[in-house]
Design an enzyme around this catalytic site. Structure first.
Site, PDB file in Angstrom:
ATOM      1  N   ARG A  61      52.811  29.916  43.138  1.00 53.39           N
ATOM      2  CA  ARG A  61      53.282  29.060  42.415  1.00 53.39           C
ATOM      3  C   ARG A  61      51.719  29.546  41.129  1.00 53.39           C
ATOM      4  NH1 ARG A  61      53.342  23.837  46.407  1.00 53.39           N
ATOM      5  NH2 ARG A  61      54.929  24.359  47.576  1.00 53.39           N
ATOM      6  N   GLU A 112      46.027  16.516  49.607  1.00 52.80           N
ATOM      7  CA  GLU A 112      47.126  16.913  50.270  1.00 52.80           C
ATOM      8  C   GLU A 112      47.027  18.114  51.265  1.00 52.80           C
ATOM      9  OE1 GLU A 112      51.044  18.458  49.348  1.00 52.80           O
ATOM     10  OE2 GLU A 112      50.399  17.467  47.734  1.00 52.80           O
ATOM     11  N   ARG A 169      45.901  26.125  52.701  1.00 54.98           N
ATOM     12  CA  ARG A 169      44.573  25.437  52.573  1.00 54.98           C
ATOM     13  C   ARG A 169      43.902  24.349  53.065  1.00 54.98           C
ATOM     14  NH1 ARG A 169      46.517  20.522  47.859  1.00 54.98           N
ATOM     15  NH2 ARG A 169      46.807  21.992  46.893  1.00 54.98           N
ATOM     16  N   ARG A 212      43.971  25.524  45.262  1.00 56.36           N
ATOM     17  CA  ARG A 212      44.954  25.541  44.390  1.00 56.36           C
ATOM     18  C   ARG A 212      44.947  27.042  44.020  1.00 56.36           C
ATOM     19  NH1 ARG A 212      47.814  21.367  42.725  1.00 56.36           N
ATOM     20  NH2 ARG A 212      47.462  19.559  42.667  1.00 56.36           N
ATOM     21  N   SER A 258      52.896  17.720  53.063  1.00 58.69           N
ATOM     22  CA  SER A 258      53.785  16.581  52.218  1.00 58.69           C
ATOM     23  C   SER A 258      54.920  16.890  52.965  1.00 58.69           C
ATOM     24  CB  SER A 258      54.197  16.998  51.188  1.00 58.69           C
ATOM     25  OG  SER A 258      55.198  18.013  50.635  1.00 58.69           O
TER      26      SER A 258
END
Length: 430
Positions: free
Chosen positions: A269, A356, A396, A284, A359
């Site tokens: 990403r 987070e 993460r 991130r 999800s």
């Protein structure tokens, strides 16, 4: 299929019959409801032009059949009429084609319709469903918690400096205990997925544009995706993309229950614009690894399957020994493909907040319609299936594991559920 896009991207009949559902969904997302009216107008125009084409073609066929029965005197006139009709049919066909392309281009801009109960609003309008686990009181224990990067560097497990030297900012090396911890975490997640009936899959990380578009990732956040122009391929940000494409263009059999896949992949990403505390460490980054659950199921079973995915995510968070909360994401913070999304956010002591970790999204028929994934009904017709996805573990998580299980001397207690994947280690120590 007419034009560049597949037909039946949405249930246009349902949209005609009850456009207010789509308008309300757009408003809940903070998007423009006018798009619904533009789609309906384009649909009406396309249907009118298609009817005109079909009427002209029927007339042309009737005239062409009459040529053989005509007298020698009548034949030139009829042939001229047939030619004129043929030209008209060609023009009408082209107009109907163009109208179909215009309609589909509008339809592809419409995000999935949110399901009832999703909170309205934007990123900060989520609803907290519950809190699980105990948050440690480091002050009572007599020391200030370090952040994950300081802990990871102290263990020799995270090397951001060499990651930046070799690849640039937001890249890293996981070394020694850091690498072992990630492998332990992902293997534990894959084992849990297999125990719950998922088929393990190692997926491609490069996909074609039609697969990336079909999953809904080439919309508002397309700038987050790495594109290789020379090959016209995209690097995936999640194995969801490759798994959604796995059965594209197929009629699948769901008579024995859902098809459940667990994808292991590296993910990429661009993280354009991300900043603040996320710049430090591996919160991130541009590349990470992940175990992703992906399910194909019947439309009417999607909501119940969504709850199951969430429960399996929570089971994995408990294996990792993490305090967390579950949130119901607001409509304006949903991706274009999700009709509802639950996030599990773990407590990060150094930041004093929840971040987070997982999800899970119910995408209803949105992706399946765009990718042509169907099932056969008892009546013998076909219909779109529903697709769902959910993170089971990712790089993460190392952030939350290191911070929540750290000790005053810089060591880290290994969560009991991961010890078997680390050769029986009970603590990580430099």
């Amino acid at each position: 299929m007419r034009g560049r896009y597949p037909s039946k991207v949405i249930d246009i009949k349902a949209l005609r019959e009850n456009p207010d559902v789509a308008r309300k969904s757009q408003l809940a997302r903070g998007a423009d409801p006018q798009l619904v009216d533009e789609i309906l107008a384009a649909d009406e125009r396309q249907r009118a032009l298609l009817t005109a084409f079909e009427n002209l073609r029927a007339e042309q066929k009737a005239v062409s059949k009459s040529v053989g029965k005509a007298s020698a005197e009548e034949r030139p006139v009829i042939l001229a009429q047939a030619k004129e009709l043929a030209d008209g049919v060609k023009a009408a066909d082209e107009a109907a084609n163009q109208a179909r392309v215009a309609l589909d281009e509008l339809v592809w801009q419409l995000p999935n319709l949110v399901v009832p109960g999703v909170p309205e609003g934007g990123e900060d309008d989520y609803v907290v469903l519950r809190h699980e686990g105990e948050i440690r009181d480091f002050a009572a224990e007599g020391f200030e918690p370090k952040d994950h990067l300081e802990i990871g560097e102290g263990l020799g497990g995270i090397d951001m400096a060499r990651g930046a030297k070799v690849s640039g900012s937001r890249f890293h090396y996981l070394v020694g205990l850091g690498a072992r911890l990630q492998l332990a975490l992902l293997n534990a997640a894959m084992d849990r997925a297999i125990a719950h009936g998922f088929l393990p899959v190692i997926t491609p990380t490069l996909v074609k544009p039609e697969i990336m578009a079909g999953t809904g990732f080439l919309g508002a956040h397309a700038d987050e995706i790495y594109h290789l122009p020379a090959d016209d391929l995209y690097l995936v940000g999640t194995s969801e993309v490759a798994l959604a494409g796995y059965h594209s263009g197929e009629i699948i059999d769901l008579t024995e229950g859902p098809l459940r896949y667990a994808g292991w992949s590296s993910c990429f990403r661009r993280e354009a614009g991300a900043g603040g505390k996320d710049n430090r460490g591996i919160v991130r980054v541009h590349q990470f690894d992940k175990i992703e659950m992906f399910v194909y199921t019947k439309q009417e079973d999607a909501a119940a399957e969504h709850e199951r995915l969430l429960a399996w995510q929570e089971e994995m968070l408990q294996i990792a020994g993490l305090p967390y909360r579950v949130i119901d994401t607001a409509a304006g913070d949903l991706g274009s493909s999700a009709a509802r999304k639950f996030d599990c956010e773990a407590w990060v002591p150094s930041q004093g907040t929840y971040r987070e970790m997982t999800s899970t999204s119910n995408c209803t028929t949105f992706q399946a319609r765009r990718l042509g994934v169907r099932e056969r009904t008892e009546e013998g017709s076909t219909r779109a299936v529903a697709t769902l996805n959910g993170t089971l573990a990712t790089t993460r998580w190392i952030v939350a594991i290191l911070e929540n299980h750290q000790q005053a001397d810089g060591s880290v207690i290994v969560p009991e559920g991961l010890r078997g994947y680390l050769g029986g280690l009970t603590e990580l120590r430099a």
